[in-house]
Write a protein that holds these residues in place. Structure first.
Motif, PDB file in Angstrom:
ATOM      1  N   PHE A   6    -124.497 -32.690  25.096  1.00  0.00           N
ATOM      2  CA  PHE A   6    -123.351 -32.888  24.204  1.00  0.00           C
ATOM      3  C   PHE A   6    -122.221 -33.595  24.953  1.00  0.00           C
ATOM      4  O   PHE A   6    -122.000 -33.388  26.131  1.00  0.00           O
ATOM      5  CB  PHE A   6    -122.852 -31.536  23.689  1.00  0.00           C
ATOM      6  N   GLY A   7    -121.476 -34.424  24.216  1.00  0.00           N
ATOM      7  CA  GLY A   7    -120.279 -35.048  24.765  1.00  0.00           C
ATOM      8  C   GLY A   7    -120.588 -36.094  25.811  1.00  0.00           C
ATOM      9  O   GLY A   7    -121.581 -36.807  25.749  1.00  0.00           O
ATOM     10  N   PRO A 251    -126.155 -20.392  30.482  1.00  0.00           N
ATOM     11  CA  PRO A 251    -125.147 -19.664  29.700  1.00  0.00           C
ATOM     12  C   PRO A 251    -123.775 -19.699  30.346  1.00  0.00           C
ATOM     13  O   PRO A 251    -123.638 -19.954  31.553  1.00  0.00           O
ATOM     14  CB  PRO A 251    -125.707 -18.233  29.664  1.00  0.00           C
ATOM     15  N   SER A 252    -122.749 -19.439  29.545  1.00  0.00           N
ATOM     16  CA  SER A 252    -121.377 -19.401  30.035  1.00  0.00           C
ATOM     17  C   SER A 252    -121.258 -18.420  31.191  1.00  0.00           C
ATOM     18  O   SER A 252    -121.703 -17.278  31.110  1.00  0.00           O
ATOM     19  CB  SER A 252    -120.427 -18.977  28.905  1.00  0.00           C
ATOM     20  N   GLY A 253    -120.692 -18.892  32.294  1.00  0.00           N
ATOM     21  CA  GLY A 253    -120.532 -18.052  33.471  1.00  0.00           C
ATOM     22  C   GLY A 253    -121.794 -17.855  34.277  1.00  0.00           C
ATOM     23  O   GLY A 253    -121.775 -17.183  35.313  1.00  0.00           O
ATOM     24  N   GLY A 254    -122.905 -18.440  33.819  1.00  0.00           N
ATOM     25  CA  GLY A 254    -124.188 -18.245  34.484  1.00  0.00           C
ATOM     26  C   GLY A 254    -124.495 -19.323  35.504  1.00  0.00           C
ATOM     27  O   GLY A 254    -123.857 -20.372  35.559  1.00  0.00           O
ATOM     28  N   ALA A 374    -115.536 -35.221  23.777  1.00  0.00           N
ATOM     29  CA  ALA A 374    -116.023 -35.698  25.067  1.00  0.00           C
ATOM     30  C   ALA A 374    -116.509 -34.593  25.985  1.00  0.00           C
ATOM     31  O   ALA A 374    -117.324 -34.848  26.874  1.00  0.00           O
ATOM     32  CB  ALA A 374    -114.928 -36.495  25.771  1.00  0.00           C
ATOM     33  N   CYS A 375    -116.030 -33.366  25.801  1.00  0.00           N
ATOM     34  CA  CYS A 375    -116.323 -32.300  26.764  1.00  0.00           C
ATOM     35  C   CYS A 375    -117.808 -31.943  26.772  1.00  0.00           C
ATOM     36  O   CYS A 375    -118.346 -31.447  25.772  1.00  0.00           O
ATOM     37  CB  CYS A 375    -115.509 -31.048  26.453  1.00  0.00           C
ATOM     38  N   PRO A 376    -118.515 -32.150  27.898  1.00  0.00           N
ATOM     39  CA  PRO A 376    -119.950 -31.846  27.952  1.00  0.00           C
ATOM     40  C   PRO A 376    -120.246 -30.350  27.986  1.00  0.00           C
ATOM     41  O   PRO A 376    -121.385 -29.946  27.805  1.00  0.00           O
ATOM     42  CB  PRO A 376    -120.393 -32.524  29.251  1.00  0.00           C
ATOM     43  N   MET A 377    -119.214 -29.532  28.211  1.00  0.00           N
ATOM     44  CA  MET A 377    -119.387 -28.078  28.237  1.00  0.00           C
ATOM     45  C   MET A 377    -119.083 -27.439  26.877  1.00  0.00           C
ATOM     46  O   MET A 377    -119.072 -26.218  26.749  1.00  0.00           O
ATOM     47  CB  MET A 377    -118.497 -27.465  29.315  1.00  0.00           C
ATOM     48  N   LYS A 378    -118.806 -28.283  25.870  1.00  0.00           N
ATOM     49  CA  LYS A 378    -118.499 -27.818  24.515  1.00  0.00           C
ATOM     50  C   LYS A 378    -117.273 -26.911  24.496  1.00  0.00           C
ATOM     51  O   LYS A 378    -117.200 -25.940  23.726  1.00  0.00           O
ATOM     52  CB  LYS A 378    -119.706 -27.097  23.894  1.00  0.00           C
ATOM     53  N   VAL A 399    -110.359 -18.961  26.133  1.00  0.00           N
ATOM     54  CA  VAL A 399    -110.836 -20.310  25.787  1.00  0.00           C
ATOM     55  C   VAL A 399    -111.806 -20.825  26.855  1.00  0.00           C
ATOM     56  O   VAL A 399    -112.115 -22.022  26.911  1.00  0.00           O
ATOM     57  CB  VAL A 399    -109.663 -21.298  25.593  1.00  0.00           C
ATOM     58  N   ASN A 400    -112.300 -19.899  27.702  1.00  0.00           N
ATOM     59  CA  ASN A 400    -113.357 -20.194  28.684  1.00  0.00           C
ATOM     60  C   ASN A 400    -112.977 -21.295  29.678  1.00  0.00           C
ATOM     61  O   ASN A 400    -113.794 -22.151  30.022  1.00  0.00           O
ATOM     62  CB  ASN A 400    -114.660 -20.576  27.975  1.00  0.00           C
ATOM     63  N   MET A 401    -111.739 -21.235  30.164  1.00  0.00           N
ATOM     64  CA  MET A 401    -111.288 -22.246  31.108  1.00  0.00           C
ATOM     65  C   MET A 401    -112.138 -22.268  32.378  1.00  0.00           C
ATOM     66  O   MET A 401    -112.346 -23.323  32.984  1.00  0.00           O
ATOM     67  CB  MET A 401    -109.815 -22.042  31.469  1.00  0.00           C
ATOM     68  N   MET A 402    -112.676 -21.118  32.782  1.00  0.00           N
ATOM     69  CA  MET A 402    -113.472 -21.062  34.004  1.00  0.00           C
ATOM     70  C   MET A 402    -114.798 -21.808  33.873  1.00  0.00           C
ATOM     71  O   MET A 402    -115.444 -22.109  34.870  1.00  0.00           O
ATOM     72  CB  MET A 402    -113.727 -19.607  34.409  1.00  0.00           C
ATOM     73  N   ASP A 403    -115.204 -22.131  32.653  1.00  0.00           N
ATOM     74  CA  ASP A 403    -116.436 -22.898  32.443  1.00  0.00           C
ATOM     75  C   ASP A 403    -116.221 -24.396  32.644  1.00  0.00           C
ATOM     76  O   ASP A 403    -117.196 -25.159  32.684  1.00  0.00           O
ATOM     77  CB  ASP A 403    -116.995 -22.659  31.035  1.00  0.00           C
TER      78      ASP A 403
END
Length: 442
Positions: A6-7, A251-254, A374-378, A399-403
């Protein structure tokens, strides 16, 4: 089968400056500065002092825990052990060596025959890689021996990252063209340690000569696939590369191991070959020195500890540099002091002229949503930046900034030139600091 993540964006590649320049061995400088911190984890403690004589490949720094040793890239006398400027923007403890230009090799460095290598266990190979100071050479600098140890029994797919999607940089492209057999040898060592029969080399389709060289050095019995992927930034990002080749989403954080994958940079694999077969620790690496104002962009095999000033002077420039980056223009870090040394994670020095000044004094978000596309991390960069401006740690986390992988795709597409990546780096540090304070109170 190649999957499209994505992105992403398609910045002007500008690889033509250096892609066809064969790697040249950089003349050893009179002085090298070897930082004790060239990896994620605990910095090394110096093992030498002022006045000591050192040899090429000699271990000069080490520590316990999450750490890899550092080695002398030249022979000579230790001129100082002191704090020096670092590409991270800080100062770190460093060993300054005055080169005697004799290239006296450390007596501990001994090549191994194929029979000797075949007799080594996975544990012994990991120990050799650790002692060789091998880290992720794509920029992350995570200790390779830790990634290998943690992947045993958990990983079913190993991928070599030869994507090199960042504009200007051609170091891995040249490595694949010039040393494909050693890269593949390093991959086979990784596969052996992890107990895998199949491997992948992920590379973008804008490197046809590298693809040809890699395939020419593979036998039908190797069970290694060269996966040619459409050029798209950030194809070389670990999670995006995994998805492009396997269709698996980390996965997120993984970590990649969560989906059975392990990714190793192309230069890291070559360094693994060098330390296992030649006994040579990581003391040199290929660096692309490129940019729009350089008279002669080059790919250089550089001793660790060589200053950026020396590299830029070797190429010449037509005007005073406006910005010098450690890395490329999308993810690179601007340098305030060009005496900083080349370290294990530096794959490029990008030198840009005044025409690249895009800063806007009072940039305001237009709510156009281009950063989201544009964000590839969605992720939702517009909401992440809003959370940062409010200095709300919980909102930043929600908002998952750490991802954020700090790829710069959002900033590249922003018509208002909002400094998104810089902001997210600050925000992530705020989150880390808050977590550290909370832990200290427990």
């Amino acid at each position: 089968m190649a999957f499209s993540f994505f992105g992403g964006v398609h910045p002007k590649e500008n690889k033509w400056y250096a892609c066809d320049k064969e790697t040249q061995e950089f003349p050893e400088p009179d002085i090298v500065v070897i930082p004790m911190s060239q990896h994620i984890g605990a910095p090394c403690k110096p093992l030498v002092k002022k006045g000591d004589l050192v040899t090429v490949g000699q271990k000069i720094g080490d520590n316990q825990g999450l750490c890899v040793p550092v080695h002398a890239s030249v022979s000579g006398k230790v001129k100082a052990v002191e704090m020096r400027a670092h590409t991270s923007g800080t100062t770190v403890m460093s060993v300054v060596i005055e080169n005697d230009h004799l290239d006296t090799l450390c007596g501990d460095i001994k090549p191994r025959t194929q029979e000797e290598v075949d007799a080594l266990s996975s544990e012994e190979l990991i120990d050799i890689i650790h002692e060789g100071g091998i880290v992720g050479m794509g920029g992350a600098t995570f200790p390779t021996h830790v990634k290998l140890s943690g992947g045993i029994g958990k990983v079913d797919t190993v991928i070599v990252n030869a994507g090199e999607c960042e504009p200007y940089i051609t170091a891995d492209d040249r490595l694949c063209r010039e040393e494909p057999a050693k890269l593949i040898s390093g991959l086979k060592i990784v596969m052996r340690i992890l107990g895998l029969k199949e491997g992948h080399i992920g590379i973008e389709d804008n490197k046809p000569e590298a693809v040809k060289a890699l395939r020419a050095n593979l036998a039908a019995s190797d069970s290694i696939t060269v996966d040619v992927l459409p050029a798209k930034y950030p194809q070389g990002a670990e999670k995006q590369l995994i998805y492009a080749i396997t269709g698996r989403e980390v996965p997120s954080g993984g970590l990649p191991a969560a989906v059975g994958c392990a990714v190793f940079n192309a230069a890291t694999c070559k360094a693994i070959h060098d330390v296992v077969y030649d006994g040579m620790p990581l003391i040199k690496r290929i660096v692309t020195v490129s940019g729009d104002i350089l008279m002669e962009p080059k790919n250089l095999l550089v001793p660790i500890g060589t200053s950026f000033n020396d590299l830029i002077d070797a190429c010449g420039h037509s005007e005073y540099p406006y910005k010098v980056l450690s890395g490329g223009p999308m993810m690179g870090a601007a340098q305030y002091d060009l005496s900083v040394p080349t370290i294990k994670g530096v794959n490029a020095v990008t030198v840009l002229g005044k025409k690249n000044e895009y800063a806007v004094e009072d940039s305001r978000c237009l709510r156009c949503g281009k950063c989201i596309d544009a964000c590839p991390m969605k992720l939702m960069p517009v909401l992440m930046y809003k959370a940062l401006q409010s200095n709300d740690v919980e909102e930043m986390k929600s908002v998952n900034m750490m991802d954020c992988i700090e790829c710069g795709s959002c900033a590249y597409t922003c018509p208002a030139s909002v400094p998104l990546v810089l902001g997210f780096r600050v925000g992530k540090q705020i989150i880390r600091n808050a977590a550290a304070k909370a832990k200290a109170k427990v």
